[in-house]
Design a protein around this motif. Structure first.
Motif, short mmCIF file in Angstrom:
data_model
loop_
_atom_site.label_atom_id
_atom_site.label_comp_id
_atom_site.label_asym_id
_atom_site.label_seq_id
_atom_site.Cartn_x
_atom_site.Cartn_y
_atom_site.Cartn_z
N UNK A 248 47.10 -0.60 -6.27
CA UNK A 248 46.94 -2.01 -6.63
C UNK A 248 47.08 -2.89 -5.40
N UNK A 249 48.00 -2.54 -4.52
CA UNK A 249 48.18 -3.33 -3.30
C UNK A 249 46.94 -3.23 -2.41
N UNK A 250 46.34 -2.04 -2.35
CA UNK A 250 45.14 -1.87 -1.55
C UNK A 250 43.98 -2.70 -2.06
N UNK A 251 43.83 -2.75 -3.37
CA UNK A 251 42.77 -3.57 -3.95
C UNK A 251 42.96 -5.05 -3.61
N UNK A 252 44.18 -5.50 -3.74
CA UNK A 252 44.46 -6.91 -3.48
C UNK A 252 44.23 -7.25 -2.01
N UNK A 253 44.56 -6.31 -1.11
CA UNK A 253 44.34 -6.55 0.32
C UNK A 253 42.89 -6.36 0.72
N UNK A 254 42.05 -5.92 -0.25
CA UNK A 254 40.65 -5.63 0.02
C UNK A 254 40.50 -4.45 0.97
N UNK A 255 41.40 -3.48 0.86
CA UNK A 255 41.33 -2.28 1.68
C UNK A 255 40.03 -1.53 1.38
N UNK B 77 41.41 4.39 -12.46
CA UNK B 77 42.86 4.55 -12.50
C UNK B 77 43.52 3.80 -11.34
N UNK B 78 44.56 3.05 -11.66
CA UNK B 78 45.30 2.31 -10.64
C UNK B 78 46.77 2.73 -10.67
#
Length: 346
Positions: free
Chosen positions: A46-53, A72-73
């Motif tokens: 979830x953190x990666x998605x928010x950071x646009x990783x 899946x997250x």
């Protein structure tokens, strides 16, 4: 028919489990071809998605031929999971799954994946936050508990159902077990047979043959089976289980022509989706499993994992097809690969 929200699945569906570094679109494609009824992406931070990783965003790629498919997250923060769920919804999967089962240190020891099993109240809050933030059906994959003293899956199932999940997949081990020992399905059966439970319950862990799939279906009454490690290098496990359930007879093992055809397709899609270099490099982990059982295959396998172009790989596959034409591979037990073996518990 099994229903997950508005998703209709066959009477006893076979699901491809989400596996990090394994269940990418090319792998999902060959499993779908061979009978997987529903599939999931690799887990996404979830953190990666928010950071646009970039890596996390790339895992959102799904294709129409895969449906129904779930994204899946994982994460340990309510706000981050809720925001990630909104990002996922834009990509239009059929459902959203929360990972509360990954046992590896880098995930579990940071309060995500199976790490959430230490705090059931937190698990409920995280799940509730996701359910409230999306219109997608939300499901959960988890384990029996953190260790032998905390096998709380019966409480977990009731409480997660109460906050709105539409299905639950249970791996029959604790976090501390990783993949050691034999999966214990007795608690999975208890969850399924709890009169309070109205959502589909899928069992996961150690399904490596059609006989075991039928035995566990009948013994534990689960709504379907999730298959992970047994499908690595052997996507035919889905069609073999279905055939056995329908006829009581074994499906013939894949011919050498079928094996080579699947390797070619997996390779082609891997290159198309990732690029030449990454696609070819990441395919190298699959050859040994696809070609297992062929005598004196080591020479060819060594060449496959060193050459650097798709054309050269296909030339070697041509050689293998000719050399082993008509060869019948003995039916051997499917190897359950510990794909987390380099990730310690502690």
């Amino acid at each position: 028919m099994v229903k997950i929200g508005n998703i209709s699945l066959p009477e006893f569906p076979l699901l491809l489990a989400p596996m990090e570094d394994v269940s990418d679109p090319p792998f999902r494609a060959v499993c779908k071809d061979n009978g997987a009824d529903m599939m999931y992406t690799e887990f996404i931070s979830s953190e990666g998605l928010i950071r646009d990783a970039i890596k996390s965003r790339r895992k959102l790629d799904i294709f129409e031929y895969e449906r129904p498919v779930g994204i899946q997250i994982f994460g340990g923060d309510e706000d981050s999971l809720a925001m990630a769920a909104k990002i996922v919804e834009v990509t239009n999967p059929d459902l959203l799954d929360i990972n509360f089962g990954c046992p590896v240190k880098k995930v579990a020891c940071r309060g995500a994946g199976a790490g959430v099993l230490k705090d059931i109240d937190l698990m409920v809050r995280l799940t509730s936050a996701v359910v409230k933030s999306t219109s997608l059906p939300v499901t959960v994959k988890t384990r029996l508990g953190w260790d032998d003293e905390t096998k709380n899956i019966e409480e977990v199932a009731e409480r997660l159902q109460d906050v709105g999940i539409k299905a639950l997949a249970i791996h029959g081990r604790t976090r501390t077990q990783m993949y050691k020992g034999e999966a214990d399905w007795t608690l999975i059966g208890k969850v399924k047979n709890n009169p309070r439970i109205q959502i589909p319950i899928f069992g996961n862990g150690d399904i490596d043959s059609p006989e075991k799939a039928v035995e566990y279906k009948n013994r534990y009454g689960i709504d379907g089976i999730m298959i992970g490690r047994a499908a690595i290098g052997y996507p035919w496990i889905f069609r073999e289980i279905k055939h056995f359930m329908e006829t009581g007879e074994h499906h013939a093992p894949p011919t050498i022509e079928e094996r080579i055809a699947v390797v070619r397709k997996h390779l082609k899609l891997s290159v198309q989706w990732k690029n030449d270099v990454v696609g070819i490099n990441e395919m190298r982990r699959h050859y040994a499993n696809y070609l297992k059982g062929l005598p004196n295959i080591k020479e060819y396998r060594n060449r496959l994992v060193t050459i650097k172009t798709e054309a050269e790989i296909n030339d070697v596959l041509d050689e293998i097809a000719v050399k082993y034409q008509g060869y019948e591979i003995d039916k051997t037990p499917i190897e359950l690969i510990n794909y987390h073996e380099k990730c310690p518990v502690d």
